[in-house]
Design an enzyme around this catalytic site. Structure first.
Site, PDB file in Angstrom:
ATOM      1  N   PHE A  19      28.685  44.031  29.757  1.00  0.00           N
ATOM      2  CA  PHE A  19      29.999  43.237  29.914  1.00  0.00           C
ATOM      3  C   PHE A  19      29.887  42.400  31.148  1.00  0.00           C
ATOM      4  CE2 PHE A  19      33.981  43.088  32.418  1.00  0.00           C
ATOM      5  CZ  PHE A  19      34.746  42.653  31.290  1.00  0.00           C
ATOM      6  N   PRO A 117      27.810  54.034  45.937  1.00  0.00           N
ATOM      7  CA  PRO A 117      26.308  53.696  45.615  1.00  0.00           C
ATOM      8  C   PRO A 117      25.969  54.441  44.387  1.00  0.00           C
ATOM      9  CG  PRO A 117      26.495  55.183  47.413  1.00  0.00           C
ATOM     10  CD  PRO A 117      28.032  54.572  47.215  1.00  0.00           C
ATOM     11  N   GLU A 141      46.621  32.121  44.257  1.00  0.00           N
ATOM     12  CA  GLU A 141      47.486  32.033  43.118  1.00  0.00           C
ATOM     13  C   GLU A 141      48.044  33.210  42.562  1.00  0.00           C
ATOM     14  OE1 GLU A 141      48.646  29.101  39.560  1.00  0.00           O
ATOM     15  OE2 GLU A 141      46.756  29.878  40.158  1.00  0.00           O
ATOM     16  N   GLU A 143      47.688  36.216  44.077  1.00  0.00           N
ATOM     17  CA  GLU A 143      47.843  37.473  44.832  1.00  0.00           C
ATOM     18  C   GLU A 143      49.259  37.552  45.435  1.00  0.00           C
ATOM     19  OE1 GLU A 143      43.826  38.070  47.699  1.00  0.00           O
ATOM     20  OE2 GLU A 143      45.021  36.468  47.955  1.00  0.00           O
TER      21      GLU A 143
END
Lengths: 190, 190
Positions: A19, A117, A141, A143
């Site tokens: 993905f 990790p 924009e 946020e």
């Protein structure tokens, strides 16, 4: 103290892309283990991020924002992803000003750390500044933020009641207390 | 300090499953933002994990292991994923004994934190123990570990040179130093 790293390494045999998104991508690596057997490792790739412990008149700047992964809002130190090719120092100055409206006159890196990790390559570069001037508040924009400022004692209370609950922000509060106690943030041995 | 969380919430409109693996799964959520627009959030789902700050005779126990996401080995405090339905306290005792061979006679939770709230729901429950007895070393079949024990000063040196570079381990070192300085680990206000 002794440490030897031989016979721990895994060798990548194959990488399967799964993905590619806006923020992260996902791949499954096939690896050869030290005993010769094979296994798979699910790896999230992330561009890296910056975060800033910003202290103004004895209070740290926090940002309240909704986190879909949590299903709720959380108070965090100002932070954001690195843009393509962006220097972490520039990103730290940019994110701090965008999210709080304060511009650092001076700022320095404490250290950089991996968040998870076991499954992700995300690195956060953590900066500190106590030297701020008025700048330009300009969140992204998509946020939506509330800004608050808290004392060290208030920050510990927010950790105790769970309103602060992410690694980078708890780490910043610990660093700030170490600075109060020792005059150093702990990891800057300069 | 004041904090209001209204008008920050996002509302989930749809969830698209992308991948289900051994350790993590990935989904893309479509959300309605506070301004009425829609956006997407890439969310990694993780079962949660435990980690243990274990101190024996003034040294913390560290585990050296290969991390495919880093492409190298790293020193970390003993840690591991929660098994299905497992209580975090039981998981902390189990992982510590499996990875170090020491069994805690007593252990307590410091706090729990999100590692990467921007894209993952992983929570790590961090425990501390200074009360250890000999147990049974039994790493997982595909786990290859070296065990070392370091002083607080050595731990800071390992952070400075990058051999310790993950959030939970740095947080544990900070907590240990706060304990040295204040008699408290910072977040346990009992």
């Amino acid at each position: 103290m002794s440490s030897s790293s031989n016979k721990l390494e895994e060798v990548t045999i194959a990488t399967q892309p799964i993905f590619t998104g806006k923020v992260i991508s996902l791949q499954v690596d096939t690896v050869q283990l030290p005993n010769g057997k094979t296994s798979t490792r699910e790896i999230v790739k992330h561009p890296g991020a910056v975060a800033v412990l910003a202290i103004k008149d004895g209070r740290m700047l926090l940002v309240d924002q909704y986190r879909q992964a949590m299903g709720r809002t959380e108070l965090e130190i100002p932070a954001g992803k690195l843009e393509a090719g962006e220097d972490p120092l520039d990103a730290a100055k940019r994110e701090l000003e965008e999210e709080t409206g304060y511009r650092p006159r001076s700022i320095r890196r404490l250290h950089s750390f991996y968040t998870s990790p076991g499954f992700a390559d995300e690195i956060i570069h953590l900066y500190v500044t106590e030297d701020l001037e008025e700048g330009q508040y300009a969140p992204d924009e998509d946020e939506f933020l509330h800004n608050i400022e808290v004392t060290l004692d208030e920050a510990w209370d927010l950790i105790a009641n769970g309103r602060i609950s992410d690694a980078k922000t708890i780490m910043a509060v610990q660093a700030w207390q170490l600075y109060h106690l020792t005059g150093k943030f702990g990891y800057d041995n300069e």
